[in-house]
Design a protein around this motif. Structure first.
Motif, PDB file in Angstrom:
ATOM      1  N   UNK A   1       0.877  -1.752   0.200  1.00  0.00           N
ATOM      2  CA  UNK A   1      -0.127   0.396  -0.191  1.00  0.00           C
ATOM      3  C   UNK A   1       0.580   1.357   0.018  1.00  0.00           C
ATOM      4  N   UNK A   2       2.304   1.208   0.846  1.00  0.00           N
ATOM      5  CA  UNK A   2       2.531   2.761   1.012  1.00  0.00           C
ATOM      6  C   UNK A   2       3.727   2.754  -0.258  1.00  0.00           C
ATOM      7  N   UNK A   3       3.734   1.743  -0.833  1.00  0.00           N
ATOM      8  CA  UNK A   3       4.804   1.413  -1.904  1.00  0.00           C
ATOM      9  C   UNK A   3       3.546   2.185  -3.112  1.00  0.00           C
ATOM     10  N   UNK A   4       2.561   1.861  -3.172  1.00  0.00           N
ATOM     11  CA  UNK A   4       1.671   2.416  -4.269  1.00  0.00           C
ATOM     12  C   UNK A   4       1.756   3.020  -4.206  1.00  0.00           C
ATOM     13  N   UNK A   5       1.691   4.297  -2.782  1.00  0.00           N
ATOM     14  CA  UNK A   5       1.526   6.101  -2.437  1.00  0.00           C
ATOM     15  C   UNK A   5       1.388   6.572  -2.996  1.00  0.00           C
ATOM     16  N   UNK A   6       3.255   5.904  -2.676  1.00  0.00           N
ATOM     17  CA  UNK A   6       4.324   6.596  -3.917  1.00  0.00           C
ATOM     18  C   UNK A   6       4.209   6.235  -4.688  1.00  0.00           C
ATOM     19  N   UNK A   7       3.628   5.715  -5.836  1.00  0.00           N
ATOM     20  CA  UNK A   7       3.383   5.657  -7.234  1.00  0.00           C
ATOM     21  C   UNK A   7       4.077   4.438  -7.835  1.00  0.00           C
ATOM     22  N   UNK A   8       4.902   3.719  -7.020  1.00  0.00           N
ATOM     23  CA  UNK A   8       6.202   3.023  -7.674  1.00  0.00           C
ATOM     24  C   UNK A   8       5.047   0.926  -7.560  1.00  0.00           C
ATOM     25  N   UNK A   9       4.020   1.100  -7.260  1.00  0.00           N
ATOM     26  CA  UNK A   9       3.504  -0.020  -7.715  1.00  0.00           C
ATOM     27  C   UNK A   9       2.114   0.611  -8.234  1.00  0.00           C
ATOM     28  N   UNK A  10       1.113   0.270  -9.264  1.00  0.00           N
ATOM     29  CA  UNK A  10      -0.509   0.649  -9.374  1.00  0.00           C
ATOM     30  C   UNK A  10      -1.292   0.796  -9.105  1.00  0.00           C
ATOM     31  N   UNK A  11      -1.929   2.145  -8.890  1.00  0.00           N
ATOM     32  CA  UNK A  11      -2.372   2.238  -7.754  1.00  0.00           C
ATOM     33  C   UNK A  11      -3.560   1.877  -7.247  1.00  0.00           C
ATOM     34  N   UNK A  12      -3.619   0.378  -8.198  1.00  0.00           N
ATOM     35  CA  UNK A  12      -5.028  -0.514  -7.567  1.00  0.00           C
ATOM     36  C   UNK A  12      -4.412  -0.738  -6.037  1.00  0.00           C
ATOM     37  N   UNK A  13      -2.972  -1.078  -5.645  1.00  0.00           N
ATOM     38  CA  UNK A  13      -2.878  -1.392  -4.627  1.00  0.00           C
ATOM     39  C   UNK A  13      -2.494   0.190  -3.092  1.00  0.00           C
ATOM     40  N   UNK A  14      -3.237   1.322  -3.625  1.00  0.00           N
ATOM     41  CA  UNK A  14      -3.497   2.304  -2.972  1.00  0.00           C
ATOM     42  C   UNK A  14      -4.710   2.355  -2.175  1.00  0.00           C
TER      43      UNK A  14
END
Length: 125
Positions: free
Chosen positions: A70-83
């Motif tokens: 979740x935190x990595x997705x919030x940082x936009x390094x994983x797809x937004x769906x994981x945020x």
């Protein structure tokens, strides 16, 4: 405290059963030690303890890794769906990790020399 309990259980198991039994029953060695100590009740108590310990470890790993995704997705390094979160939980990441982990758990054990499928997968990549 946890380390003391772990060391005590390990040493106690070694004292209750021989090395030959631990080696021959490596997948259920803890239950064999419980059986040596308390008979059938000890076998089931040790098996339940191992089940609870494994469940706790899986739970901790699953939730902490989902939060990290979740935190990595919030940082936009994983797809937004994981945020995305529901009720404060990163449900999408939890479901993804649970499905992915279950799929890997169903793969054959690589130590049993049933790896004929690996070259096929590698060749397709």
């Amino acid at each position: 405290m946890v380390t003391l309990v772990y060391v005590t259980v390990t040493v106690g198991a070694q004292m209750l059963v021989s090395d030959a039994i631990i080696i021959s029953q490596k997948k259920v060695a803890f239950a064999a030690a419980g059986q040596a100590a308390l008979g059938t009740a000890g076998y089931w108590i040790a098996s339940l303890g191992a089940l609870l310990a494994a469940s706790s470890a899986i739970n901790a790993t699953l939730f902490s890794t989902a939060r990290q995704m979740h935190e990595i997705a919030v940082a936009r390094e994983l797809p937004a769906i994981f945020a995305k979160v529901r009720g404060g939980l990163p449900v999408t990441a939890l479901v993804f990790l649970a499905v992915y982990g279950a799929a890997f758990a169903m793969l054959p054990d690589i130590t049993e020399h049933r790896t004929a499928w690996i070259p096929v997968i590698v060749a397709k990549i």
